[in-house]
Design a protein around this motif. Structure first.
Motif, PDB file in Angstrom:
ATOM      1  N   LYS A 168     -10.878   2.890 -71.981  1.00  0.00           N
ATOM      2  CA  LYS A 168      -9.498   2.751 -71.499  1.00  0.00           C
ATOM      3  C   LYS A 168      -9.158   1.304 -71.149  1.00  0.00           C
ATOM      4  N   HIS A 169     -10.149   0.558 -70.693  1.00  0.00           N
ATOM      5  CA  HIS A 169      -9.894  -0.786 -70.161  1.00  0.00           C
ATOM      6  C   HIS A 169     -10.641  -1.871 -70.933  1.00  0.00           C
ATOM      7  N   LEU A 170     -10.972  -1.605 -72.180  1.00  0.00           N
ATOM      8  CA  LEU A 170     -11.850  -2.491 -72.930  1.00  0.00           C
ATOM      9  C   LEU A 170     -11.310  -3.907 -73.054  1.00  0.00           C
ATOM     10  N   SER A 171     -10.020  -4.075 -73.327  1.00  0.00           N
ATOM     11  CA  SER A 171      -9.473  -5.418 -73.526  1.00  0.00           C
ATOM     12  C   SER A 171      -9.581  -6.255 -72.255  1.00  0.00           C
ATOM     13  N   VAL A 172      -9.304  -5.645 -71.107  1.00  0.00           N
ATOM     14  CA  VAL A 172      -9.404  -6.360 -69.828  1.00  0.00           C
ATOM     15  C   VAL A 172     -10.857  -6.725 -69.535  1.00  0.00           C
ATOM     16  N   LEU A 173     -11.751  -5.804 -69.794  1.00  0.00           N
ATOM     17  CA  LEU A 173     -13.172  -6.048 -69.542  1.00  0.00           C
ATOM     18  C   LEU A 173     -13.720  -7.148 -70.446  1.00  0.00           C
ATOM     19  N   GLU A 174     -13.325  -7.131 -71.711  1.00  0.00           N
ATOM     20  CA  GLU A 174     -13.802  -8.151 -72.646  1.00  0.00           C
ATOM     21  C   GLU A 174     -13.247  -9.528 -72.280  1.00  0.00           C
ATOM     22  N   LYS A 175     -12.023  -9.560 -71.803  1.00  0.00           N
ATOM     23  CA  LYS A 175     -11.435 -10.831 -71.386  1.00  0.00           C
ATOM     24  C   LYS A 175     -12.199 -11.416 -70.205  1.00  0.00           C
ATOM     25  N   ALA A 176     -12.540 -10.568 -69.244  1.00  0.00           N
ATOM     26  CA  ALA A 176     -13.302 -11.023 -68.088  1.00  0.00           C
ATOM     27  C   ALA A 176     -14.692 -11.497 -68.507  1.00  0.00           C
ATOM     28  N   ASN A 177     -15.302 -10.793 -69.454  1.00  0.00           N
ATOM     29  CA  ASN A 177     -16.613 -11.198 -69.948  1.00  0.00           C
ATOM     30  C   ASN A 177     -16.553 -12.554 -70.643  1.00  0.00           C
ATOM     31  N   ALA A 178     -15.489 -12.783 -71.418  1.00  0.00           N
ATOM     32  CA  ALA A 178     -15.336 -14.056 -72.122  1.00  0.00           C
ATOM     33  C   ALA A 178     -15.180 -15.202 -71.130  1.00  0.00           C
ATOM     34  N   GLN A 179     -14.434 -14.954 -70.059  1.00  0.00           N
ATOM     35  CA  GLN A 179     -14.253 -15.972 -69.033  1.00  0.00           C
ATOM     36  C   GLN A 179     -15.573 -16.284 -68.337  1.00  0.00           C
ATOM     37  N   ARG A 180     -16.330 -15.232 -68.030  1.00  0.00           N
ATOM     38  CA  ARG A 180     -17.628 -15.441 -67.389  1.00  0.00           C
ATOM     39  C   ARG A 180     -18.572 -16.192 -68.314  1.00  0.00           C
ATOM     40  N   ALA A 181     -18.566 -15.838 -69.585  1.00  0.00           N
ATOM     41  CA  ALA A 181     -19.438 -16.514 -70.555  1.00  0.00           C
ATOM     42  C   ALA A 181     -19.111 -18.000 -70.641  1.00  0.00           C
ATOM     43  N   GLN A 182     -17.824 -18.325 -70.552  1.00  0.00           N
ATOM     44  CA  GLN A 182     -17.405 -19.726 -70.589  1.00  0.00           C
ATOM     45  C   GLN A 182     -17.947 -20.481 -69.378  1.00  0.00           C
ATOM     46  N   ILE A 183     -17.853 -19.868 -68.222  1.00  0.00           N
ATOM     47  CA  ILE A 183     -18.368 -20.492 -67.001  1.00  0.00           C
ATOM     48  C   ILE A 183     -19.880 -20.670 -67.090  1.00  0.00           C
ATOM     49  N   MET A 184     -20.549 -19.655 -67.593  1.00  0.00           N
ATOM     50  CA  MET A 184     -22.008 -19.721 -67.718  1.00  0.00           C
ATOM     51  C   MET A 184     -22.433 -20.811 -68.694  1.00  0.00           C
ATOM     52  N   ALA A 185     -21.677 -20.990 -69.773  1.00  0.00           N
ATOM     53  CA  ALA A 185     -21.994 -22.043 -70.745  1.00  0.00           C
ATOM     54  C   ALA A 185     -21.816 -23.415 -70.117  1.00  0.00           C
ATOM     55  N   GLU A 186     -20.763 -23.576 -69.335  1.00  0.00           N
ATOM     56  CA  GLU A 186     -20.535 -24.850 -68.658  1.00  0.00           C
ATOM     57  C   GLU A 186     -21.614 -25.102 -67.607  1.00  0.00           C
ATOM     58  N   ALA A 187     -22.069 -24.044 -66.962  1.00  0.00           N
ATOM     59  CA  ALA A 187     -23.154 -24.186 -65.989  1.00  0.00           C
ATOM     60  C   ALA A 187     -24.429 -24.652 -66.675  1.00  0.00           C
ATOM     61  N   ASP A 188     -24.712 -24.081 -67.839  1.00  0.00           N
ATOM     62  CA  ASP A 188     -25.898 -24.502 -68.596  1.00  0.00           C
ATOM     63  C   ASP A 188     -25.810 -25.982 -68.974  1.00  0.00           C
ATOM     64  N   THR A 189     -24.614 -26.437 -69.315  1.00  0.00           N
ATOM     65  CA  THR A 189     -24.423 -27.845 -69.669  1.00  0.00           C
ATOM     66  C   THR A 189     -24.709 -28.743 -68.462  1.00  0.00           C
ATOM     67  N   ILE A 190     -24.232 -28.322 -67.305  1.00  0.00           N
ATOM     68  CA  ILE A 190     -24.494 -29.089 -66.078  1.00  0.00           C
ATOM     69  C   ILE A 190     -25.986 -29.196 -65.812  1.00  0.00           C
ATOM     70  N   VAL A 191     -26.684 -28.080 -65.983  1.00  0.00           N
ATOM     71  CA  VAL A 191     -28.128 -28.079 -65.756  1.00  0.00           C
ATOM     72  C   VAL A 191     -28.842 -28.969 -66.773  1.00  0.00           C
ATOM     73  N   ASP A 192     -28.434 -28.895 -68.026  1.00  0.00           N
ATOM     74  CA  ASP A 192     -29.054 -29.712 -69.074  1.00  0.00           C
ATOM     75  C   ASP A 192     -28.817 -31.200 -68.862  1.00  0.00           C
ATOM     76  N   GLU A 193     -27.615 -31.552 -68.440  1.00  0.00           N
ATOM     77  CA  GLU A 193     -27.248 -32.969 -68.344  1.00  0.00           C
ATOM     78  C   GLU A 193     -27.573 -33.584 -66.975  1.00  0.00           C
ATOM     79  N   ARG A 194     -27.577 -32.779 -65.933  1.00  0.00           N
ATOM     80  CA  ARG A 194     -27.703 -33.336 -64.588  1.00  0.00           C
ATOM     81  C   ARG A 194     -28.848 -32.736 -63.785  1.00  0.00           C
ATOM     82  N   GLY A 195     -29.501 -31.730 -64.365  1.00  0.00           N
ATOM     83  CA  GLY A 195     -30.561 -31.072 -63.637  1.00  0.00           C
ATOM     84  C   GLY A 195     -31.853 -31.895 -63.553  1.00  0.00           C
TER      85      GLY A 195
END
Length: 301
Positions: free
Chosen positions: A274-301
């Motif tokens: 019933k709520h797949l589009s909303v859930l997928e959108k939230a997952n995409a946003q989280r994935a983006q944040i997680m990717a940026e976090a990985d970049t911070i760790v790689d470059e500044r960790g």
């Protein structure tokens, strides 16, 4: 019956110190189960083609609930924690405040639950129940207090408030985005509440209760057994250990966990559709944040 935040609280604990998420109430399990709960009877194929990783510490592995794909779970927090600690410590150094010990911060986030469903239906790991009863085993705390360094008053002051380093780190990493998915938490809560009314769950719970009665213990369901345990002492009493042993045996003999969780899985699958589009959108946003976090760790960790 009142409900509280315990299932999602586990994930929220990973971000509380650094104020990454609002961690709103999800009401995932009954108020009578103060420490949370979540096992599953027999090893089965995970739904949706998920990868069920076995754990030698778990006697009866739980299935990964479908909604876990959309929830903020401990395994998704590793890079976020590391990146946030890097950003917080950069801020602290700018303010001439000693940085937070990264090893200590990480040790407090341990959550040895490969399926990340907490202790949703009461404890299920046989070795833990026989040793710790209804108390949480030490492995859930990421080491002893002796190995953790406390945050000093100076560090706490620098971290706190809208202009504190925790808020600065959060804004830098997340902006106005969120790691959380309120819809996913609502589904997790709803499936549990609705499962309590299901005839299959009522029947298997009655079987478990009858099994416990034969062993000399009067409880209506596993969550009542958990809620009535005296968890204030640091160690379980002999009585608590006997009850926990009987609890495990009855869960196993009645197949309570897999029966209960399979009911929840069906409820969640319908709600997710019933709520797949909303859930997928939230997952995409989280994935983006997680990717940026990985970049911070790689470059500044």
């Amino acid at each position: 019956m009142r409900y509280v935040k315990n299932i999602f609280t586990t994930a929220c604990a990973a971000v509380t110190l650094l104020a990454l998420s609002s961690c709103a109430a999800s009401g995932d399990i009954p108020d009578r189960a103060p420490q949370g709960s979540a096992p599953t009877g027999k090893a089965q194929r995970p739904p949706h083609g998920g990868n069920a990783q076995s754990s030698v510490a778990v006697e009866a592995n739980p299935l990964p609930l479908p909604v876990q794909k959309y929830l903020l779970t401990p395994s998704k927090m590793s890079g976020i924690r590391s990146a946030t600690t890097i950003l917080v410590n950069a801020c602290l150094r700018q303010r001439n405040v000693p940085p937070i010990d990264q090893t200590s911060a990480a040790s407090q986030q341990s959550h040895p639950d490969p399926y990340e469903v907490g202790r949703r239906y009461g404890p299920i790991v046989k070795a833990d129940m026989l040793t710790y009863g209804y108390h949480l085993p030490p492995s859930w705390f990421g080491g002893t207090a002796a190995h953790r360094k406390r945050i000093s008053a100076q560090q706490e002051a620098a971290l706190s408030g809208p202009s504190g380093c925790a808020a600065v780190a959060r804004r830098e990493l997340m902006g106005d985005r969120s790691l959380d998915s309120p819809v996913a938490r609502q589904i997790s809560s709803k499936s549990f509440v609705e499962s309590l009314k299901d005839p299959k769950v009522k029947a298997v719970t009655a079987d478990w209760s009858a099994c416990m009665a034969k062993k000399g213990h009067s409880y209506t369901d596993p969550l009542q057994a958990l809620s009535k345990a005296d968890l204030k002492p640091p160690k379980p009493s002999a009585t608590e250990l006997r009850i926990a042993a009987a609890d495990y045996a009855c869960k196993e003999s009645t197949d309570l966990i897999s029966t209960w969780q399979n009911v929840e899985i069906k409820i969640q699958e319908k709600e997710i559709a019933k709520h797949l589009s909303v859930l997928e959108k939230a997952n995409a946003q989280r994935a983006q944040i997680m990717a940026e976090a990985d970049t911070i760790v790689d470059e500044r960790g």
